[in-house]
Design an enzyme around this catalytic site. Structure first.
Site, PDB file in Angstrom:
ATOM      1  N   HIS A 199       0.811  -1.213   0.000  1.00 50.10           N
ATOM      2  CA  HIS A 199       0.000   0.000   0.000  1.00 50.10           C
ATOM      3  C   HIS A 199       0.851   1.272   0.000  1.00 50.10           C
ATOM      4  O   HIS A 199       0.330   2.363  -0.233  1.00 50.10           O
ATOM      5  CB  HIS A 199      -0.982   0.000   1.184  1.00 50.10           C
ATOM      6  CG  HIS A 199      -0.351   0.185   2.529  1.00 50.10           C
ATOM      7  ND1 HIS A 199      -0.044  -0.874   3.364  1.00 50.10           N
ATOM      8  CD2 HIS A 199       0.029   1.295   3.210  1.00 50.10           C
ATOM      9  CE1 HIS A 199       0.468  -0.421   4.491  1.00 50.10           C
ATOM     10  NE2 HIS A 199       0.530   0.898   4.414  1.00 50.10           N
ATOM     11  N   ASP A 229       0.093  -7.712   1.056  1.00 51.38           N
ATOM     12  CA  ASP A 229       0.458  -6.314   1.318  1.00 51.38           C
ATOM     13  C   ASP A 229       1.978  -6.147   1.393  1.00 51.38           C
ATOM     14  O   ASP A 229       2.512  -5.494   2.291  1.00 51.38           O
ATOM     15  CB  ASP A 229      -0.192  -5.800   2.600  1.00 51.38           C
ATOM     16  CG  ASP A 229      -0.089  -4.270   2.720  1.00 51.38           C
ATOM     17  OD1 ASP A 229       0.119  -3.607   1.687  1.00 51.38           O
ATOM     18  OD2 ASP A 229      -0.196  -3.751   3.849  1.00 51.38           O
ATOM     19  N   SER A 312       4.753   2.256   7.942  1.00 49.87           N
ATOM     20  CA  SER A 312       4.412   1.087   7.120  1.00 49.87           C
ATOM     21  C   SER A 312       5.621   0.627   6.311  1.00 49.87           C
ATOM     22  O   SER A 312       6.281   1.424   5.645  1.00 49.87           O
ATOM     23  CB  SER A 312       3.265   1.430   6.172  1.00 49.87           C
ATOM     24  OG  SER A 312       2.092   1.707   6.894  1.00 49.87           O
TER      25      SER A 312
END
Length: 467
Positions: A199, A229, A312
C-alpha cells in the site's frame, strides 16, 4: 548680726505693670530687694541705717516721653537707676508644660518600610553590579557537567539495536498520479532490493529512497502483492549497503522485547520500543476498491511499540537486531467515536518475517507471489462460528473445485470448517489468514462440521497466482 526673716512690706521702688493684679498667695512674703555695696564694710547696725537711709537715696523715677510710652511696655527701675530684669508677676510664666514627644517624628512602621525599601534597592543594585562585573570579566563561565562517557551501548539494548539497524532502514517518498505519501523499507541484499508494504507503492509513478545518511536516490518497482500487502523496490549504483539480518518469526513469544523503526509523519529514523503483545492475530486491511482485490490477510504479530502512518513497511526487530516482522497496520479508535484518538493507541500489527521472506523471494524472482489455496469458495455472509463452504461458486460454478486440494481431501459444499491444525477458526477471513500463513504444498489438518458431526480431513495446499 542676727538672722531674721524679712517681714517688711515691699519697698517703694518695686513696682508692677499697670493693671496687673497682685497674684501672691496669702502668707507669701514679698521678694527681698537687692542690696548694693557702697564700696565699704557695714556693721551690725548697718541694716537699720540702710533702712532709714533708703528714702534719702531713692532716685527719682523719670517718666518716659509720651511718644515712647505707647511703643513699649513700662519698665520698673530699681535703686541707682538699674532696670528690673525679672517680674514674678509678669504675664509670661517661667515654667513650660511638657506635652510629650513631638508627633511629627518617624513611627516604627515607617522605619521598617524605609529599611525594606533600602534593602531591596541595595540587593538590586548589588545584583546588577555583579552581573555587569561577570560579563565584563575575562574569566570564562563554565557550568558543572558530567564528563564524556563511553558512547557504546549493549547490543541488546534499544540504543544498541537502533545503532545496528538504522544504516539498513530507508524512507520512501512516493509520488502518484493523484497523491503522494511516505513509507519505510529496509535493505534485503547487497544488490539493492528493499522490502516494503504494497500500500506504500501501489499507485507510485515515482519512488525516491532516502538512507539514514541523508543520501537520496530513485528506485524502481520490482513486484508487489496486494493479498500479502508486500512489495519489493530496487536501487542501483549505491555502495556500502547494509542489509538487515532476517530472524525467524516462529521463535517469537508473547512478551519478547521489540524495536520498531520508521518514518511516522515523515520523521525519518524514528525508533520506538515495546513488546510482542500477541501472535497469530488475524488481521485484514485494505478493501478500499470495494471488489476485494486489495484486501490483505495477515496472520500478524501484535505489538505495543508505537506505530503511526509512515511506519508502514519498516522493520520490527528482536533483541538481536534481527527482523521478525514488517510493520503494516494499526488499530485506531472507531471512526464514529467522538473521543477517537488519531495515530497509535498501542495496537500495532506486523507481517511475520517468515511470510515476508517467502513473498519477497518470489517477487524478486518472478515479480509475482503465489498464494496457498484449498480450492473452495467460502460463504462470506455466514454469521455462525467457523467458515462455511458455499453452495455455489462464482458465476454458478461449483463451490468445491473439481480435482482441487479440497475435493481430494473430501470437502463438500455446506461443510463448516471450525479448526486448522487444531486452532479455532471463527470466520471465513480467519480461515484464509490461517491458510496463507503457510506455503503451497504444506499439509494441513482441517476439522469439519457436517450434519452436526465433526470429522477430520487432511489437505495438501495448492498454489494460485497472486494479484
Amino acid at each position: 548680726m542676727a538672722d531674721r526673716q524679712q517681714t517688711e512690706p515691699a519697698p517703694q521702688w518695686w513696682s508692677r505693670p499697670e493693671g496687673t493684679a497682685d497674684s501672691r498667695r496669702d502668707g507669701v512674703p514679698a521678694p527681698r530687694p537687692e542690696t548694693h555695696d557702697g564700696g565699704g564694710d557695714h556693721g551690725a547696725e548697718g541694716d537699720g541705717a540702710a533702712e532709714q537711709a533708703a528714702p534719702a537715696q531713692e532716685a527719682p523715677v523719670q517718666e518716659p516721653p509720651a511718644h515712647e510710652a505707647s511703643a513699649q511696655e513700662p519698665l520698673a527701675h530699681g535703686p541707682a537707676g538699674h532696670e528690673v530684669r525679672y517680674d514674678p508677676w509678669g504675664a509670661q510664666p517661667l515654667q513650660v508644660v511638657d506635652r510629650g514627644r513631638d508627633r511629627r517624628g518617624f513611627r516604627l512602621w515607617q522605619v521598617a518600610a524605609l529599611a525594606a525599601v533600602t534593602a531591596l534597592l541595595a540587593g538590586g543594585i548589588g545584583g546588577w553590579v555583579g552581573v555587569l562585573a561577570e560579563r565584563q570579566s575575562s574569566t570564562r563561565l563554565e557550568l558543572p557537567q558530567a564528563a564524556v562517557a563511553d558512547k557504546g551501548r549493549a547490543p541488546e539494548s534499544v540504543a544498541g539495536i537502533a545503532a545496528t539497524a538504522l544504516p539498513g532502514v530507508v524512507t520512501l517518498h512516493v509520488r502518484g498520479a493523484k497523491s503522494s505519501g511516505t513509507g519505510t523499507g529496509f535493505v534485503l541484499d547487497p544488490q539493492g532490493h528493499i522490502l516494503t508494504n504494497n500500500h506504500v507503492v501501489a499507485d507510485a509513478k515515482e519512488i525516491a529512497v532516502t538512507f539514514s545518511t541523508g543520501e537520496s536516490v530513485t528506485a524502481e518497482l520490482v513486484g508487489r502483492d496486494s493479498g500479502y500487502d508486500l512489495a519489493v523496490v530496487k536501487v542501483s549504483g549505491v555502495r556500502g549497503l547494509r542489509p538487515l539480518s532476517l530472524g525467524n518469526s516462529e521463535n517469537v513469544k508473547v512478551g519478547d522485547p521489540v524495536v520498531a523503526i520508521g518514518a511516522p509523519f515523515d520523521l525519518s529514523n524514528t525508533v520506538t520500543a515495546g513488546i510482542i503483545s500477541a501472535t497469530g492475530r488475524p488481521v485484514t486491511a485494505g478493501g478500499d476498491k470495494g471488489d476485494g482485490s486489495d484486501i490483505s490477510y495477515v496472520d500478524a504479530l501484535q505489538t505495543d511499540a508505537p506505530i503511526n502512518p509512515g511506519n508502514s513497511g519498516g522493520p520490527l526487530l528482536d533483541a538481536r537486531a534481527h527482523v521478525v516482522g514488517i510493520n503494516s497496520a494499526i488499530r485506531g479508535a472507531d471512526k464514529d467515536d467522538p473521543d477517537r484518538q488519531g495515530g497509535s493507541i498501542g495496537l500495532g500489527f506486523a507481517i511475520p518475517i517468515n511470510q515476508g521472506k517467502r513473498v519477497a523471494e518470489e517477487l524478486i524472482a518472478t515479480g509475482r507471489a503465489t498464494h496457498p489455496v484449498i480450492g473452495v469458495t467460502l460463504d462470506m455472509d455466514y454469521t455462525g462460528d467457523g467458515a462455511r463452504v458455499g453452495d455455489k461458486g462464482e458465476d454458478g460454478k461449483p463451490s468445491v473445485t473439481a480435482g482441487g486440494p479440497g475435493a481430494r481431501a473430501g470437502i463438500r459444499p455446506g461443510d463448516v470448517i471450525t479448526k486448522v491444525d487444531g486452532q479455532r477458526v471463527r470466520g471465513g477471513d480467519e480461515l484464509i489468514i490461517k491458510i496463507r500463513a503457510h506455503r503451497p504444498g504444506d499439509p494441513l489438518t482441517l476439522t469439519v462440521l457436517r450434519d452436526g458431526r465433526e470429522r477430520t480431513l487432511d489437505v495438501v495446499l495448492g498454489s494460485a497466482n497472486g494479484s
